[in-house]
Scaffold this motif. Structure first.
Motif, PDB file in Angstrom:
ATOM      1  N   ALA A  51      26.704 -57.865   5.526  1.00  0.00           N
ATOM      2  CA  ALA A  51      27.189 -58.218   6.868  1.00  0.00           C
ATOM      3  C   ALA A  51      26.209 -59.148   7.570  1.00  0.00           C
ATOM      4  O   ALA A  51      26.613 -60.143   8.209  1.00  0.00           O
ATOM      5  CB  ALA A  51      27.394 -56.950   7.698  1.00  0.00           C
ATOM      6  N   ILE A  52      24.924 -58.847   7.456  1.00  0.00           N
ATOM      7  CA  ILE A  52      23.899 -59.666   8.112  1.00  0.00           C
ATOM      8  C   ILE A  52      23.844 -61.059   7.502  1.00  0.00           C
ATOM      9  O   ILE A  52      23.757 -62.067   8.224  1.00  0.00           O
ATOM     10  CB  ILE A  52      22.537 -58.953   8.026  1.00  0.00           C
ATOM     11  N   ASP A  53      23.908 -61.139   6.184  1.00  0.00           N
ATOM     12  CA  ASP A  53      23.886 -62.449   5.532  1.00  0.00           C
ATOM     13  C   ASP A  53      25.134 -63.254   5.889  1.00  0.00           C
ATOM     14  O   ASP A  53      25.070 -64.481   6.061  1.00  0.00           O
ATOM     15  CB  ASP A  53      23.783 -62.291   4.016  1.00  0.00           C
ATOM     16  N   LEU A  54      26.266 -62.577   5.996  1.00  0.00           N
ATOM     17  CA  LEU A  54      27.500 -63.256   6.399  1.00  0.00           C
ATOM     18  C   LEU A  54      27.383 -63.772   7.832  1.00  0.00           C
ATOM     19  O   LEU A  54      27.760 -64.916   8.125  1.00  0.00           O
ATOM     20  CB  LEU A  54      28.689 -62.297   6.285  1.00  0.00           C
ATOM     21  N   LEU A  55      26.836 -62.957   8.715  1.00  0.00           N
ATOM     22  CA  LEU A  55      26.659 -63.372  10.105  1.00  0.00           C
ATOM     23  C   LEU A  55      25.697 -64.553  10.201  1.00  0.00           C
ATOM     24  O   LEU A  55      25.923 -65.496  10.966  1.00  0.00           O
ATOM     25  CB  LEU A  55      26.151 -62.189  10.933  1.00  0.00           C
ATOM     26  N   ALA A  56      24.635 -64.523   9.413  1.00  0.00           N
ATOM     27  CA  ALA A  56      23.683 -65.628   9.410  1.00  0.00           C
ATOM     28  C   ALA A  56      24.352 -66.927   8.969  1.00  0.00           C
ATOM     29  O   ALA A  56      24.066 -68.002   9.511  1.00  0.00           O
ATOM     30  CB  ALA A  56      22.510 -65.306   8.493  1.00  0.00           C
TER      31      ALA A  56
END
Length: 235
Positions: free
Chosen positions: A83-88
């Motif tokens: 999720a964090i990598d996608l948001l980044a």
């Protein structure tokens, strides 16, 4: 592909690539607070790359918000990292209000240093870099929240700003939290000061001396690690 189906695809890929011998170690490293599938980071990132490109349908801000939230609801920690990598990668789809709301959701959901510190330094930091008024508004909001991980994020979001650091703002956050007893707050104070000391060592030396009685021993020790190294080098 429909969003829930895309997460099913990701889960199947992760479970298929799991190294079960690593699962206990990964969980122990996070003090057994979170379940892991056991996917090593390089393998996870390779699967993510394919998923981002071929499977995950993220064309609107609403798609991104829903997908990030669903990934955070998933049990295993690998999904929060995804999720964090996608948001980044896709955060430019979001308005400032959407970004703030989603970041606060991520920071306060299943929070620990492994997710929060990346969010603060790599996502919040990049988003707020050219938004001076939002830096003040959001930083103060997080300070006032009394939520441990939002307060830590306020201390850390400027970590990579170097000469662009608003030290007056950081100064305010640090003194506001100087008497906070939690390890993660004191560590963040020291970390923020140490990182800025690489840009302005004299200012940090002076700051620590001026506030010697206010700052904790942990914060001071962390803050001065770099300046002490410089002094040893000069000698």
């Amino acid at each position: 592909m429909e969003i829930n189906s895309s997460i099913d695809w990701l889960a199947e890929a992760y479970h298929g690539a799991a190294d079960l011998s690593k699962k206990p170690w990964m969980e122990a490293y996070m003090r057994n607070q979170f379940a892991f599938i056991g996917v090593p980071a390089p393998v996870r990132k390779s699967i993510q790359k394919q998923w981002f490109k071929e499977v995950a349908s993220v064309k609107t801000s609403e798609d991104l918000i829903e997908l990030v939230k669903l990934l955070y609801e998933s049990n295993e920690r690998e999904f929060q990292y995804t999720a964090i990598d996608l948001l980044a990668a896709r955060h430019r789809l979001l308005s400032d209000v959407q970004m703030q709301n989603l970041l606060e959701k991520c920071i306060t959901t299943k929070p620990w240093w492994d997710t929060v510190d990346f969010l603060a330094t790599n996502i919040v930091g990049k988003w707020l870099y050219d938004r001076k008024e939002l830096q003040k508004e959001i930083g103060q909001r997080w300070l006032n929240s009394k939520h441990l991980w939002l307060m830590r994020s306020a201390l850390l979001f400027q970590l990579k700003y170097k000469e662009k650091t608003d030290f007056d703002l950081l100064h305010h956050y640090i003194l506001s939290l100087a008497d906070h007893r939690d390890f993660f707050i004191q560590k963040a104070i020291g970390w923020a000061l140490r990182e800025y000391s690489k840009t302005n060592p004299k200012q940090i030396d002076t700051f620590v001396k001026q506030h010697d009685k206010i700052l904790s021993n942990l914060a001071k020790r962390e803050a001065l690690k770099w300046t002490k190294r410089l002094k040893y080098a000069d000698n």
